[in-house]
Design an enzyme around this catalytic site. Structure first.
Site, PDB file in Angstrom:
ATOM      1  N   GLY A 125       0.825  -1.217   0.000  1.00  0.00           N
ATOM      2  CA  GLY A 125       0.000   0.000   0.000  1.00  0.00           C
ATOM      3  C   GLY A 125       0.854   1.260   0.000  1.00  0.00           C
ATOM      4  O   GLY A 125       2.086   1.202  -0.106  1.00  0.00           O
ATOM      5  N   ILE A 155       1.581   3.888   2.299  1.00  0.00           N
ATOM      6  CA  ILE A 155       2.596   4.130   3.335  1.00  0.00           C
ATOM      7  C   ILE A 155       3.431   2.861   3.538  1.00  0.00           C
ATOM      8  O   ILE A 155       4.646   2.927   3.758  1.00  0.00           O
ATOM      9  CB  ILE A 155       1.944   4.595   4.658  1.00  0.00           C
ATOM     10  CG1 ILE A 155       1.008   5.786   4.387  1.00  0.00           C
ATOM     11  CG2 ILE A 155       3.008   4.987   5.675  1.00  0.00           C
ATOM     12  CD1 ILE A 155       0.228   6.261   5.596  1.00  0.00           C
ATOM     13  N   ASP A 160      -5.487 -12.967   2.659  1.00  0.00           N
ATOM     14  CA  ASP A 160      -6.327 -12.046   3.418  1.00  0.00           C
ATOM     15  C   ASP A 160      -6.174 -12.364   4.907  1.00  0.00           C
ATOM     16  O   ASP A 160      -6.461 -13.478   5.343  1.00  0.00           O
ATOM     17  CB  ASP A 160      -7.788 -12.216   2.965  1.00  0.00           C
ATOM     18  CG  ASP A 160      -8.648 -11.076   3.459  1.00  0.00           C
ATOM     19  OD1 ASP A 160      -8.504 -10.676   4.632  1.00  0.00           O
ATOM     20  OD2 ASP A 160      -9.478 -10.586   2.662  1.00  0.00           O
ATOM     21  N   LEU A 161      -5.738 -11.369   5.659  1.00  0.00           N
ATOM     22  CA  LEU A 161      -5.457 -11.576   7.086  1.00  0.00           C
ATOM     23  C   LEU A 161      -6.722 -11.838   7.905  1.00  0.00           C
ATOM     24  O   LEU A 161      -6.637 -12.200   9.074  1.00  0.00           O
ATOM     25  CB  LEU A 161      -4.716 -10.355   7.644  1.00  0.00           C
ATOM     26  CG  LEU A 161      -3.273 -10.200   7.145  1.00  0.00           C
ATOM     27  CD1 LEU A 161      -2.838  -8.737   7.206  1.00  0.00           C
ATOM     28  CD2 LEU A 161      -2.313 -11.053   7.970  1.00  0.00           C
ATOM     29  N   SER A 194      -4.083   7.342  13.789  1.00  0.00           N
ATOM     30  CA  SER A 194      -4.426   8.533  13.009  1.00  0.00           C
ATOM     31  C   SER A 194      -4.708   9.707  13.931  1.00  0.00           C
ATOM     32  O   SER A 194      -5.218   9.522  15.055  1.00  0.00           O
ATOM     33  CB  SER A 194      -5.681   8.230  12.183  1.00  0.00           C
ATOM     34  OG  SER A 194      -6.224   9.409  11.649  1.00  0.00           O
ATOM     35  N   TYR A 253     -14.542   4.095  10.986  1.00  0.00           N
ATOM     36  CA  TYR A 253     -13.102   4.098  10.688  1.00  0.00           C
ATOM     37  C   TYR A 253     -12.319   4.712  11.855  1.00  0.00           C
ATOM     38  O   TYR A 253     -11.374   4.128  12.373  1.00  0.00           O
ATOM     39  CB  TYR A 253     -12.813   4.884   9.389  1.00  0.00           C
ATOM     40  CG  TYR A 253     -11.373   5.293   9.288  1.00  0.00           C
ATOM     41  CD1 TYR A 253     -10.398   4.381   8.904  1.00  0.00           C
ATOM     42  CD2 TYR A 253     -10.958   6.590   9.631  1.00  0.00           C
ATOM     43  CE1 TYR A 253      -9.058   4.742   8.865  1.00  0.00           C
ATOM     44  CE2 TYR A 253      -9.633   6.955   9.597  1.00  0.00           C
ATOM     45  CZ  TYR A 253      -8.684   6.029   9.204  1.00  0.00           C
ATOM     46  OH  TYR A 253      -7.357   6.392   9.174  1.00  0.00           O
ATOM     47  N   LYS A 257      -9.482   3.094  14.944  1.00  0.00           N
ATOM     48  CA  LYS A 257      -8.150   3.569  15.354  1.00  0.00           C
ATOM     49  C   LYS A 257      -8.098   3.740  16.877  1.00  0.00           C
ATOM     50  O   LYS A 257      -7.125   3.361  17.523  1.00  0.00           O
ATOM     51  CB  LYS A 257      -7.794   4.872  14.629  1.00  0.00           C
ATOM     52  CG  LYS A 257      -7.648   4.707  13.120  1.00  0.00           C
ATOM     53  CD  LYS A 257      -6.576   3.687  12.762  1.00  0.00           C
ATOM     54  CE  LYS A 257      -6.492   3.373  11.287  1.00  0.00           C
ATOM     55  NZ  LYS A 257      -5.626   2.229  10.977  1.00  0.00           N
ATOM     56  N   ARG A 300      -4.713  21.430   7.731  1.00  0.00           N
ATOM     57  CA  ARG A 300      -4.192  20.103   8.059  1.00  0.00           C
ATOM     58  C   ARG A 300      -2.668  20.157   8.038  1.00  0.00           C
ATOM     59  O   ARG A 300      -2.068  21.079   7.482  1.00  0.00           O
ATOM     60  CB  ARG A 300      -4.647  19.060   7.009  1.00  0.00           C
ATOM     61  CG  ARG A 300      -6.136  18.829   6.941  1.00  0.00           C
ATOM     62  CD  ARG A 300      -6.657  18.055   8.133  1.00  0.00           C
ATOM     63  NE  ARG A 300      -8.080  17.775   7.994  1.00  0.00           N
ATOM     64  CZ  ARG A 300      -9.049  18.621   8.337  1.00  0.00           C
ATOM     65  NH1 ARG A 300      -8.758  19.816   8.827  1.00  0.00           N
ATOM     66  NH2 ARG A 300     -10.314  18.284   8.186  1.00  0.00           N
ATOM     67  N   ARG A 356     -17.820  19.476   4.073  1.00  0.00           N
ATOM     68  CA  ARG A 356     -17.994  18.024   4.103  1.00  0.00           C
ATOM     69  C   ARG A 356     -18.286  17.608   5.545  1.00  0.00           C
ATOM     70  O   ARG A 356     -17.570  18.038   6.467  1.00  0.00           O
ATOM     71  CB  ARG A 356     -16.706  17.353   3.604  1.00  0.00           C
ATOM     72  CG  ARG A 356     -16.734  15.836   3.607  1.00  0.00           C
ATOM     73  CD  ARG A 356     -15.513  15.240   2.927  1.00  0.00           C
ATOM     74  NE  ARG A 356     -14.285  15.399   3.710  1.00  0.00           N
ATOM     75  CZ  ARG A 356     -13.106  14.916   3.363  1.00  0.00           C
ATOM     76  NH1 ARG A 356     -12.981  14.257   2.207  1.00  0.00           N
ATOM     77  NH2 ARG A 356     -12.046  15.112   4.122  1.00  0.00           N
ATOM     78  N   GLY A 368     -18.278  16.000   8.990  1.00  0.00           N
ATOM     79  CA  GLY A 368     -17.249  15.317   9.782  1.00  0.00           C
ATOM     80  C   GLY A 368     -15.882  15.960   9.744  1.00  0.00           C
ATOM     81  O   GLY A 368     -14.994  15.552  10.491  1.00  0.00           O
ATOM     82  N   ASP A 369     -15.676  16.957   8.852  1.00  0.00           N
ATOM     83  CA  ASP A 369     -14.352  17.592   8.793  1.00  0.00           C
ATOM     84  C   ASP A 369     -14.101  18.459  10.020  1.00  0.00           C
ATOM     85  O   ASP A 369     -14.977  19.231  10.426  1.00  0.00           O
ATOM     86  CB  ASP A 369     -14.230  18.478   7.540  1.00  0.00           C
ATOM     87  CG  ASP A 369     -13.766  17.703   6.329  1.00  0.00           C
ATOM     88  OD1 ASP A 369     -13.265  16.572   6.501  1.00  0.00           O
ATOM     89  OD2 ASP A 369     -13.903  18.233   5.203  1.00  0.00           O
TER      90      ASP A 369
HETATM   91  C1  UD1 Z   1      -9.304  11.932   6.192  1.00  0.00           C
HETATM   92  C2  UD1 Z   1     -10.101  11.411   7.338  1.00  0.00           C
HETATM   93  C3  UD1 Z   1      -9.156  10.926   8.384  1.00  0.00           C
HETATM   94  C4  UD1 Z   1      -8.331   9.807   7.828  1.00  0.00           C
HETATM   95  C5  UD1 Z   1      -7.645  10.231   6.557  1.00  0.00           C
HETATM   96  C6  UD1 Z   1      -7.154   8.954   5.926  1.00  0.00           C
HETATM   97  C7  UD1 Z   1     -12.210  12.669   7.336  1.00  0.00           C
HETATM   98  C8  UD1 Z   1     -13.026  13.649   8.072  1.00  0.00           C
HETATM   99  N1  UD1 Z   1     -10.977  12.442   7.855  1.00  0.00           N
HETATM  100  O1  UD1 Z   1      -8.473  13.000   6.683  1.00  0.00           O
HETATM  101  O2  UD1 Z   1      -9.882  10.428   9.491  1.00  0.00           O
HETATM  102  O3  UD1 Z   1      -7.379   9.386   8.758  1.00  0.00           O
HETATM  103  O4  UD1 Z   1      -8.538  10.886   5.670  1.00  0.00           O
HETATM  104  O5  UD1 Z   1      -7.089   8.994   4.582  1.00  0.00           O
HETATM  105  O6  UD1 Z   1     -12.632  12.139   6.342  1.00  0.00           O
HETATM  106  N2  UD1 Z   1     -10.796  18.463   0.801  1.00  0.00           N
HETATM  107  C9  UD1 Z   1     -11.405  19.242  -0.152  1.00  0.00           C
HETATM  108  N3  UD1 Z   1     -11.780  18.653  -1.326  1.00  0.00           N
HETATM  109  C10 UD1 Z   1     -11.585  17.337  -1.594  1.00  0.00           C
HETATM  110  C11 UD1 Z   1     -10.961  16.531  -0.614  1.00  0.00           C
HETATM  111  C12 UD1 Z   1     -10.589  17.137   0.572  1.00  0.00           C
HETATM  112  O7  UD1 Z   1     -11.603  20.451   0.041  1.00  0.00           O
HETATM  113  O8  UD1 Z   1     -11.986  16.860  -2.667  1.00  0.00           O
HETATM  114  C13 UD1 Z   1     -10.371  19.089   2.043  1.00  0.00           C
HETATM  115  C14 UD1 Z   1     -11.042  18.504   3.271  1.00  0.00           C
HETATM  116  O9  UD1 Z   1     -12.229  19.177   3.567  1.00  0.00           O
HETATM  117  C15 UD1 Z   1      -9.958  18.715   4.338  1.00  0.00           C
HETATM  118  C16 UD1 Z   1      -8.645  18.632   3.566  1.00  0.00           C
HETATM  119  O10 UD1 Z   1      -9.000  18.832   2.205  1.00  0.00           O
HETATM  120  O11 UD1 Z   1     -10.067  19.995   4.865  1.00  0.00           O
HETATM  121  C17 UD1 Z   1      -7.964  17.299   3.713  1.00  0.00           C
HETATM  122  O12 UD1 Z   1      -8.871  16.271   3.416  1.00  0.00           O
HETATM  123  P1  UD1 Z   1      -8.441  14.743   3.298  1.00  0.00           P
HETATM  124  O13 UD1 Z   1      -7.276  14.616   2.385  1.00  0.00           O
HETATM  125  O14 UD1 Z   1      -9.657  13.943   2.993  1.00  0.00           O
HETATM  126  O15 UD1 Z   1      -7.897  14.386   4.743  1.00  0.00           O
HETATM  127  P2  UD1 Z   1      -8.628  14.484   6.164  1.00  0.00           P
HETATM  128  O16 UD1 Z   1     -10.034  14.822   6.058  1.00  0.00           O
HETATM  129  O17 UD1 Z   1      -7.789  15.373   7.012  1.00  0.00           O
END
Ligand code: UD1
Length: 346
Positions: free
Chosen positions: A12, A14, A60-61, A127, A152, A156, A234, A298, A300-301
């Site tokens: 994968g 990472i 498959d584990l 995570s 998910y 964790k 982030r 989105r 949950g963000d």
């Molecule tokens: C997401 C998961 C996190 C997980 C990680 C693993 C959520 C809320 N969190 O992290 O739990 O460990 O993935 O892969 O889903 N964004 C956009 N447009 C897009 C995609 C993302 O604007 O098409 C924004 C998102 O709103 C966020 C940032 O980009 O602010 C990063 O998003 P993403 O790469 O999905 O990571 P996380 O949400 O931080």
């Protein structure tokens, strides 16, 4: 301890970068992967970079008897880095039992085998999602774990709890949970990188696929957050830096330097970047204009999440070296390569 290490999910994103760093540091690697979200061709990339072929077992584990057979066959495995897991937040809401079986059932099977050994090291992919919206930035490891937003995220949190409980009664087992912030990028050799299946949910692969013309437009999920430019923040970290942290964590356990037999570290750069800053980085390193529009938030963000990296820096003697531009540039180079490859192979 034996220097033979099982890397589950080693084909994968990472996992493959970590296999490279392990082999570079003299570890002998056995990969177990079911290729549900990867391909065997990743092995060629690993060999191209390191000149060494890891052992590879495809199964498959979730099949407990196969896990037992594996540990009987490779009875000299001294440590496990456990990447194999499902990671799509939305899918986990739709299909929670898949996530509990894949991410927790498998964890239990592996720990059952490891606790039969005289001594063993275990590294777990956790995570920053365990912190939810943390009250203070940057986030330290002792920030409270908040209720999970998704199955998910719950896997964790519960995964960490399971390991902690098992370590308590098995002093011969040493474990480290690494809480990743946002790993991005690809190996500088351009031999391995991220291979998302379907429409990427994560920001950087969506940006690079839009840049290369596979996707029409990036949606920026919300520009009305209480941040400087209104978009979420982030901590984006180069996957090679993340991979090197795994080797540092493993070395700590192998050399018996750990203070407790269950420890937790943040893996981030310590710098937060907004979605718009990542887009600007992409435009800078690629010379391309990105087609994007602002879309609704989105679900949950969190607003912002970036790491306090002092514990990992001081205790593991590790720090992230790459800049955001380095990481985004490597992701872009990789995207162009895999799309060219697709064009020539049809
Ligand atoms: C997401 C998961 C996190 C997980 C990680 C693993 C959520 C809320 N969190 O992290 O739990 O460990 O993935 O892969 O889903 N964004 C956009 N447009 C897009 C995609 C993302 O604007 O098409 C924004 C998102 O709103 C966020 C940032 O980009 O602010 C990063 O998003 P993403 O790469 O999905 O990571 P996380 O949400 O931080």
């Amino acid at each position: 301890m034996s220097k033979k290490i099982l890397v589950t999910g080693g084909l994968g994103f990472i996992g493959s970068h970590t296999v490279v760093e392990l082999q570079n540091e003299g570890f002998e690697v056995v990969i177990v992967d079911n290729c549900s979200n990867s391909t065997e061709e990743v092995l060629d990339g690993i060999v191209a970079i390191t000149g060494q072929s890891p052992y590879f077992e495809r199964f498959d584990l979730r099949d407990k008897s196969k896990v037992q057979e594996f540990f009987a066959k490779y009875d000299d495995v001294g440590g496990v880095i456990h990447f194999a897991a499902s990671k799509a937040v939305g899918e986990s809401v739709e299909n929670p039992l898949l996530y509990y079986e894949n991410n927790l059932g498998v964890l239990v099977y592996i720990l059952q085998e490891l606790t039969k050994k005289g001594s063993a090291s275990f590294i777990f992919s956790s995570s920053c999602t365990v912190y939810g919206q943390a009250d203070r930035m940057p986030i330290t490891e002792d920030a409270p774990v908040k209720p999970a937003e998704s199955p998910y995220g719950n896997t964790k949190q519960v995964g960490e709890e399971i390991i902690k409980d098992v370590c308590k009664v098995n002093p011969q087992l040493s474990a480290i949970a690494l809480r990743y912030f946002n790993p991005i990028g690809a190996h500088p050799s351009n031999e391995i990188g991220e291979l998302p299946t379907g429409v990427p949910q994560n920001l950087v692969p969506f940006i690079t696929q839009t840049g290369v013309g596979m996707r029409e437009q990036l949606s920026v999920f919300g520009d009305d957050y209480p941040t400087a430019d209104g978009t979420c923040i982030r901590d984006y970290i180069h996957v090679v830096d993340v991979a090197k942290a795994h080797v540092a964590a493993l070395q700590r356990l192998v050399e018996g330097e750990n203070k407790e037999n269950f420890e937790v570290f943040n893996l981030g750069t310590g710098t937060g970047s907004s979605v718009l800053e990542v887009i600007q980085s992409f435009e800078r390193v690629s010379g391309e204009k990105l087609n994007y529009r602002v879309a609704p938030r989105r679900a949950g963000d969190v607003i912002q999440a970036y790491a306090d990296t002092r514990k990992a820096n001081e205790v593991l003697g590790w720090e992230a070296k790459s800049t955001l531009d380095d990481a985004v540039r490597s992701a872009w180079n990789w995207e162009k390569k895999i799309r060219d490859y697709e064009k020539t192979s049809v």
